[in-house]
Design a protein around this motif. Structure first.
Motif, mmCIF file in Angstrom:
data_model
loop_
_atom_site.group_PDB
_atom_site.id
_atom_site.type_symbol
_atom_site.label_atom_id
_atom_site.label_comp_id
_atom_site.label_asym_id
_atom_site.label_seq_id
_atom_site.Cartn_x
_atom_site.Cartn_y
_atom_site.Cartn_z
ATOM 1 N N UNK A 1 36.285 34.986 49.773
ATOM 2 C CA UNK A 1 35.350 36.162 50.126
ATOM 3 C C UNK A 1 35.694 36.948 48.906
ATOM 4 N N UNK A 2 34.411 37.594 48.458
ATOM 5 C CA UNK A 2 34.681 38.592 47.145
ATOM 6 C C UNK A 2 34.598 39.893 47.561
ATOM 7 N N UNK A 3 35.694 40.695 46.899
ATOM 8 C CA UNK A 3 35.817 42.091 47.424
ATOM 9 C C UNK A 3 35.938 42.673 46.048
ATOM 10 N N UNK A 4 35.073 44.008 46.099
ATOM 11 C CA UNK A 4 34.990 44.749 44.672
ATOM 12 C C UNK A 4 35.330 46.211 45.245
ATOM 13 N N UNK A 5 36.669 46.568 44.709
ATOM 14 C CA UNK A 5 37.250 47.986 45.120
ATOM 15 C C UNK A 5 37.103 49.062 44.145
ATOM 16 N N UNK A 6 36.515 50.092 44.268
ATOM 17 C CA UNK A 6 36.377 50.989 43.251
ATOM 18 C C UNK A 6 37.360 52.283 43.246
ATOM 19 N N UNK A 7 37.737 52.792 42.509
ATOM 20 C CA UNK A 7 38.554 53.864 42.556
ATOM 21 C C UNK A 7 38.450 54.841 41.337
ATOM 22 N N UNK A 8 38.972 56.017 41.146
ATOM 23 C CA UNK A 8 39.106 56.815 39.916
ATOM 24 C C UNK A 8 37.992 57.986 40.240
ATOM 25 N N UNK A 9 37.316 58.160 41.291
ATOM 26 C CA UNK A 9 36.385 59.029 41.349
ATOM 27 C C UNK A 9 37.037 60.488 41.895
ATOM 28 N N UNK A 10 36.236 61.548 41.654
ATOM 29 C CA UNK A 10 37.192 62.746 42.028
ATOM 30 C C UNK A 10 36.144 64.104 41.492
ATOM 31 N N UNK A 20 36.333 55.434 35.993
ATOM 32 C CA UNK A 20 36.178 54.663 37.400
ATOM 33 C C UNK A 20 36.603 53.278 36.799
ATOM 34 N N UNK A 21 37.214 52.698 38.029
ATOM 35 C CA UNK A 21 37.753 51.198 37.844
ATOM 36 C C UNK A 21 37.190 50.461 39.044
ATOM 37 N N UNK A 22 36.899 49.187 38.940
ATOM 38 C CA UNK A 22 36.426 48.411 39.971
ATOM 39 C C UNK A 22 37.348 46.968 39.730
ATOM 40 N N UNK A 23 38.221 46.843 40.865
ATOM 41 C CA UNK A 23 39.049 45.553 40.909
ATOM 42 C C UNK A 23 38.451 44.497 41.792
ATOM 43 N N UNK A 24 37.965 43.512 41.207
ATOM 44 C CA UNK A 24 37.414 42.430 41.806
ATOM 45 C C UNK A 24 38.452 41.251 42.167
ATOM 46 N N UNK A 25 38.217 40.869 43.411
ATOM 47 C CA UNK A 25 39.003 39.612 43.989
ATOM 48 C C UNK A 25 38.094 38.525 44.475
ATOM 49 N N UNK A 26 38.177 37.446 44.451
ATOM 50 C CA UNK A 26 37.243 36.434 44.903
ATOM 51 C C UNK A 26 36.080 36.078 44.040
ATOM 52 N N UNK A 93 29.213 56.364 43.031
ATOM 53 C CA UNK A 93 29.352 55.401 42.183
ATOM 54 C C UNK A 93 29.678 54.079 42.726
ATOM 55 N N UNK A 94 28.959 53.098 42.708
ATOM 56 C CA UNK A 94 29.083 51.740 43.200
ATOM 57 C C UNK A 94 29.461 50.611 42.319
ATOM 58 N N UNK A 95 30.070 50.078 42.067
ATOM 59 C CA UNK A 95 30.195 48.644 41.348
ATOM 60 C C UNK A 95 29.591 47.397 41.916
ATOM 61 N N UNK A 112 30.658 47.116 45.942
ATOM 62 C CA UNK A 112 31.857 47.635 46.442
ATOM 63 C C UNK A 112 31.289 48.791 47.330
ATOM 64 N N UNK A 113 32.277 49.441 47.792
ATOM 65 C CA UNK A 113 32.326 50.661 48.974
ATOM 66 C C UNK A 113 31.759 51.947 48.354
ATOM 67 N N UNK A 114 32.302 52.154 46.873
ATOM 68 C CA UNK A 114 31.478 53.181 46.485
ATOM 69 C C UNK A 114 32.902 54.207 46.296
#
Length: 121
Positions: A1-10, A20-26, A93-95, A112-114
């Motif tokens: 299962x692919x997951x993209x998790x964004x972070x770093x917004x504000x 911004x970062x987008x950590x990918x798994x799968x 922002x979405x990856x 990702x969820x944004x």
């Protein structure tokens, strides 16, 4: 299962910076294309920046010279460095990952969820 998790917004003031970062798994980011998109309230989603498996990049005219897309294959993470931010950069922002040719440009299979970016004047 692919997951993209964004972070770093504000929230930042105009002229400020965020990364911004987008950590990918799968999904192995070195194997395919990835991109950042954004969507402001009441507006259509727009592509911001993209990076291919070979590292070549492309940018929307509105962010050229201010934003930089990059990736760290060892960390399996995509980044978007945003400098000289403007109020009009305010958006979610979405990856996205794993593109395929589409009628109107590349289409991405995973999203990702944004992460929210808000720039005040």
């Amino acid at each position: 299962q692919v997951q993209l998790v964004e972070s770093g917004g504000g929230s930042v003031q105009a002229g400020g910076s965020l990364r911004l970062s987008c950590a990918a798994s799968g999904y192995t980011i070195s194997s395919g294309c990835m991109a950042w998109f954004r969507q402001a309230p009441g507006k259509e989603r727009e592509g911001v920046a993209a990076i291919d498996s070979d590292g070549s990049t492309s940018y929307a005219d509105s962010v050229k010279g201010r934003f930089t897309i990059s990736k760290d294959n060892a960390k399996n993470t995509l980044y978007l460095r945003m400098n000289s931010l403007k109020p009009e950069d305010t958006a979610m922002y979405y990856c996205a990952a794993d593109c395929e040719p589409g009628v109107a440009g590349p289409e991405y299979n995973y999203w990702g969820q944004g992460t929210q970016v808000t720039v005040s004047s």
